[in-house]
Write a protein that holds these residues in place. Structure first.
Motif, PDB file in Angstrom:
ATOM      1  N   GLN A 194      -3.035  26.853 -29.292  1.00 12.38           N
ATOM      2  CA  GLN A 194      -4.283  27.594 -29.065  1.00 12.38           C
ATOM      3  C   GLN A 194      -4.001  28.905 -28.330  1.00 12.38           C
ATOM      4  O   GLN A 194      -4.501  29.968 -28.696  1.00 12.38           O
ATOM      5  N   PHE A 195      -3.164  28.823 -27.293  1.00 14.37           N
ATOM      6  CA  PHE A 195      -2.845  30.017 -26.506  1.00 14.37           C
ATOM      7  C   PHE A 195      -1.885  30.934 -27.263  1.00 14.37           C
ATOM      8  O   PHE A 195      -1.942  32.155 -27.113  1.00 14.37           O
ATOM      9  N   MET A 196      -1.013  30.344 -28.065  1.00 16.93           N
ATOM     10  CA  MET A 196      -0.133  31.147 -28.926  1.00 16.93           C
ATOM     11  C   MET A 196      -0.980  32.006 -29.852  1.00 16.93           C
ATOM     12  O   MET A 196      -0.735  33.201 -30.007  1.00 16.93           O
ATOM     13  N   TYR A 197      -1.978  31.386 -30.461  1.00 10.60           N
ATOM     14  CA  TYR A 197      -2.887  32.105 -31.366  1.00 10.60           C
ATOM     15  C   TYR A 197      -3.571  33.265 -30.633  1.00 10.60           C
ATOM     16  O   TYR A 197      -3.581  34.393 -31.113  1.00 10.60           O
ATOM     17  N   GLU A 198      -4.129  32.962 -29.462  1.00 11.50           N
ATOM     18  CA  GLU A 198      -4.866  33.992 -28.714  1.00 11.50           C
ATOM     19  C   GLU A 198      -3.980  35.181 -28.352  1.00 11.50           C
ATOM     20  O   GLU A 198      -4.371  36.337 -28.518  1.00 11.50           O
ATOM     21  N   ILE A 199      -2.774  34.901 -27.866  1.00 14.80           N
ATOM     22  CA  ILE A 199      -1.858  35.979 -27.480  1.00 14.80           C
ATOM     23  C   ILE A 199      -1.411  36.765 -28.708  1.00 14.80           C
ATOM     24  O   ILE A 199      -1.367  37.999 -28.685  1.00 14.80           O
ATOM     25  N   ALA A 200      -1.065  36.069 -29.786  1.00 17.40           N
ATOM     26  CA  ALA A 200      -0.594  36.748 -31.007  1.00 17.40           C
ATOM     27  C   ALA A 200      -1.673  37.658 -31.583  1.00 17.40           C
ATOM     28  O   ALA A 200      -1.381  38.780 -32.015  1.00 17.40           O
ATOM     29  N   ILE A 201      -2.909  37.205 -31.577  1.00 14.57           N
ATOM     30  CA  ILE A 201      -4.010  38.025 -32.089  1.00 14.57           C
ATOM     31  C   ILE A 201      -4.272  39.200 -31.142  1.00 14.57           C
ATOM     32  O   ILE A 201      -4.400  40.348 -31.560  1.00 14.57           O
ATOM     33  N   ASN A 202      -4.346  38.917 -29.856  1.00 15.48           N
ATOM     34  CA  ASN A 202      -4.625  39.948 -28.857  1.00 15.48           C
ATOM     35  C   ASN A 202      -3.559  41.057 -28.860  1.00 15.48           C
ATOM     36  O   ASN A 202      -3.875  42.232 -28.735  1.00 15.48           O
ATOM     37  N   ASP A 203      -2.282  40.651 -29.025  1.00 15.22           N
ATOM     38  CA  ASP A 203      -1.180  41.616 -28.979  1.00 15.22           C
ATOM     39  C   ASP A 203      -0.750  42.093 -30.368  1.00 15.22           C
ATOM     40  O   ASP A 203       0.233  42.814 -30.493  1.00 15.22           O
ATOM     41  N   SER A 204      -1.473  41.687 -31.400  1.00 12.50           N
ATOM     42  CA  SER A 204      -1.198  42.106 -32.788  1.00 12.50           C
ATOM     43  C   SER A 204       0.241  41.825 -33.220  1.00 12.50           C
ATOM     44  O   SER A 204       0.946  42.712 -33.688  1.00 12.50           O
ATOM     45  N   TYR A 205       0.659  40.564 -33.067  1.00 10.90           N
ATOM     46  CA  TYR A 205       2.004  40.198 -33.513  1.00 10.90           C
ATOM     47  C   TYR A 205       2.125  40.477 -35.010  1.00 10.90           C
ATOM     48  O   TYR A 205       1.334  39.953 -35.792  1.00 10.90           O
ATOM     49  N   PRO A 206       3.140  41.249 -35.421  1.00 12.81           N
ATOM     50  CA  PRO A 206       3.342  41.514 -36.850  1.00 12.81           C
ATOM     51  C   PRO A 206       4.308  40.512 -37.482  1.00 12.81           C
ATOM     52  O   PRO A 206       4.973  40.814 -38.461  1.00 12.81           O
ATOM     53  N   PHE A 207       4.375  39.330 -36.905  1.00 12.48           N
ATOM     54  CA  PHE A 207       5.288  38.287 -37.377  1.00 12.48           C
ATOM     55  C   PHE A 207       4.665  36.923 -37.073  1.00 12.48           C
ATOM     56  O   PHE A 207       3.778  36.816 -36.223  1.00 12.48           O
ATOM     57  N   PRO A 208       5.119  35.883 -37.755  1.00 13.97           N
ATOM     58  CA  PRO A 208       4.585  34.545 -37.473  1.00 13.97           C
ATOM     59  C   PRO A 208       5.024  34.057 -36.092  1.00 13.97           C
ATOM     60  O   PRO A 208       6.075  34.461 -35.584  1.00 13.97           O
ATOM     61  N   TYR A 209       4.193  33.208 -35.514  1.00 14.77           N
ATOM     62  CA  TYR A 209       4.465  32.614 -34.200  1.00 14.77           C
ATOM     63  C   TYR A 209       4.341  31.107 -34.383  1.00 14.77           C
ATOM     64  O   TYR A 209       3.238  30.574 -34.507  1.00 14.77           O
ATOM     65  N   LEU A 210       5.469  30.432 -34.433  1.00 16.49           N
ATOM     66  CA  LEU A 210       5.534  29.028 -34.823  1.00 16.49           C
ATOM     67  C   LEU A 210       5.633  28.102 -33.614  1.00 16.49           C
ATOM     68  O   LEU A 210       6.257  28.443 -32.612  1.00 16.49           O
ATOM     69  N   TYR A 211       5.047  26.924 -33.775  1.00 17.18           N
ATOM     70  CA  TYR A 211       5.100  25.923 -32.711  1.00 17.18           C
ATOM     71  C   TYR A 211       6.066  24.810 -33.110  1.00 17.18           C
ATOM     72  O   TYR A 211       5.877  24.147 -34.132  1.00 17.18           O
ATOM     73  N   ASP A 212       7.081  24.611 -32.299  1.00 18.60           N
ATOM     74  CA  ASP A 212       8.133  23.607 -32.504  1.00 18.60           C
ATOM     75  C   ASP A 212       7.817  22.391 -31.645  1.00 18.60           C
ATOM     76  O   ASP A 212       8.433  22.163 -30.607  1.00 18.60           O
ATOM     77  N   GLU A 213       6.837  21.623 -32.084  1.00 20.07           N
ATOM     78  CA  GLU A 213       6.310  20.532 -31.263  1.00 20.07           C
ATOM     79  C   GLU A 213       7.358  19.508 -30.852  1.00 20.07           C
ATOM     80  O   GLU A 213       7.413  19.084 -29.703  1.00 20.07           O
ATOM     81  N   ASP A 214       8.222  19.093 -31.785  1.00 19.68           N
ATOM     82  CA  ASP A 214       9.213  18.069 -31.443  1.00 19.68           C
ATOM     83  C   ASP A 214      10.526  18.666 -30.918  1.00 19.68           C
ATOM     84  O   ASP A 214      11.474  17.935 -30.628  1.00 19.68           O
ATOM     85  N   GLN A 215      10.577  19.963 -30.800  1.00 23.78           N
ATOM     86  CA  GLN A 215      11.715  20.703 -30.246  1.00 23.78           C
ATOM     87  C   GLN A 215      12.985  20.598 -31.087  1.00 23.78           C
ATOM     88  O   GLN A 215      14.054  21.000 -30.657  1.00 23.78           O
ATOM     89  N   SER A 216      12.857  20.105 -32.300  1.00 23.47           N
ATOM     90  CA  SER A 216      14.039  19.931 -33.159  1.00 23.47           C
ATOM     91  C   SER A 216      14.631  21.267 -33.597  1.00 23.47           C
ATOM     92  O   SER A 216      15.849  21.397 -33.758  1.00 23.47           O
ATOM     93  N   VAL A 217      13.785  22.276 -33.780  1.00 23.54           N
ATOM     94  CA  VAL A 217      14.294  23.584 -34.198  1.00 23.54           C
ATOM     95  C   VAL A 217      15.054  24.237 -33.044  1.00 23.54           C
ATOM     96  O   VAL A 217      16.145  24.787 -33.240  1.00 23.54           O
ATOM     97  N   ALA A 218      14.525  24.153 -31.840  1.00 21.31           N
ATOM     98  CA  ALA A 218      15.240  24.697 -30.680  1.00 21.31           C
ATOM     99  C   ALA A 218      16.597  24.020 -30.529  1.00 21.31           C
ATOM    100  O   ALA A 218      17.612  24.683 -30.274  1.00 21.31           O
ATOM    101  N   ARG A 219      16.636  22.722 -30.723  1.00 18.87           N
ATOM    102  CA  ARG A 219      17.913  22.000 -30.632  1.00 18.87           C
ATOM    103  C   ARG A 219      18.871  22.438 -31.736  1.00 18.87           C
ATOM    104  O   ARG A 219      20.062  22.622 -31.493  1.00 18.87           O
ATOM    105  N   ALA A 220      18.361  22.618 -32.943  1.00 17.16           N
ATOM    106  CA  ALA A 220      19.214  23.016 -34.070  1.00 17.16           C
ATOM    107  C   ALA A 220      19.841  24.393 -33.839  1.00 17.16           C
ATOM    108  O   ALA A 220      20.977  24.644 -34.266  1.00 17.16           O
ATOM    109  N   PHE A 221      19.119  25.280 -33.164  1.00 17.31           N
ATOM    110  CA  PHE A 221      19.620  26.625 -32.876  1.00 17.31           C
ATOM    111  C   PHE A 221      20.400  26.689 -31.556  1.00 17.31           C
ATOM    112  O   PHE A 221      20.909  27.739 -31.211  1.00 17.31           O
ATOM    113  N   THR A 222      20.452  25.595 -30.824  1.00 13.52           N
ATOM    114  CA  THR A 222      20.989  25.536 -29.458  1.00 13.52           C
ATOM    115  C   THR A 222      20.293  26.545 -28.546  1.00 13.52           C
ATOM    116  O   THR A 222      20.917  27.127 -27.659  1.00 13.52           O
TER     117      THR A 222
END
Length: 192
Positions: free
Chosen positions: A90-118
């Motif tokens: 919810q807060f990711m959405y608000e910040i991305a819209i407010n700051d006009s992110y020109p890229f996707p902002y993804l949520y890694d709920e299970d943290q598996s992507v962060a682990r895969a990238f170390t």
């Protein structure tokens, strides 16, 4: 503010796959969605982190400048939202819209992507070439909250310019530093 440094994933590593929902539009995002991109920058970030907030204006600027040259940025939040609810969708959405992110902002709920990238800290940057091989990882520039060094994106810009012009990347690669990723149940990966 205590700082955590990035792990410096080995250059040449093939980008781990991503299959996460964009907090901005609710769409599923995978790397294959950007198969035409000449470069993909993965940025692990967090809404609450002073280091991540400090660099975000420059990352937005870089995205707007380099998108037409073939760069795709993907921002990812991997923090535990039980302990840091402000880093949730919810807060990711608000910040991305407010700051006009020109890229996707993804949520890694299970943290598996962060682990895969170390990924270890926010911000943590990983730049991949058209073959999805890691060519740069580390800091954006030498600017930090409160150190009075201008935010320029110097190191990332040099790496992007070299990559997108077909040159070998020779820019110095220094570890990024920032807030540590907030791991669920204190389960820090074993790569620190």
């Amino acid at each position: 503010m205590s700082a955590t440094y990035s792990t410096m994933l080995p250059l040449g590593t093939i980008a781990p796959d991503i299959n996460l929902i964009d907090a901005i539009d609710g769409e599923m995002v995978t790397l294959s969605k950007y198969s035409d991109a000449k470069a993909i920058l993965i940025v692990f970030t967090a809404n609450h982190c002073p280091y991540a907030k400090h660099v975000m204006p420059e990352l937005i600027k870089i995205a707007n400048e380099y998108q037409e040259k073939g760069l795709q940025i993907i921002a990812i939040s991997s923090n535990d939202i039980q302990t840091h609810p402000q880093d949730g969708p919810q807060f990711m959405y608000e910040i991305a819209i407010n700051d006009s992110y020109p890229f996707p902002y993804l949520y890694d709920e299970d943290q598996s992507v962060a682990r895969a990238f170390t990924a270890a800290c926010t911000p943590d940057l990983f730049l991949f070439d058209a073959d999805r091989k890691l060519v740069y990882r580390g800091q954006l520039d030498d600017s930090r909250p409160g150190n009075e060094i201008p935010l320029t994106g110097k190191y990332l810009r040099e790496a992007l310019d070299q990559l997108l012009s077909g040159k070998k990347i020779t820019v110095e690669q220094k570890p990024s530093m920032g807030c540590n990723i907030k791991w669920k149940n204190g389960n820090e990966p074993g790569y620190f």
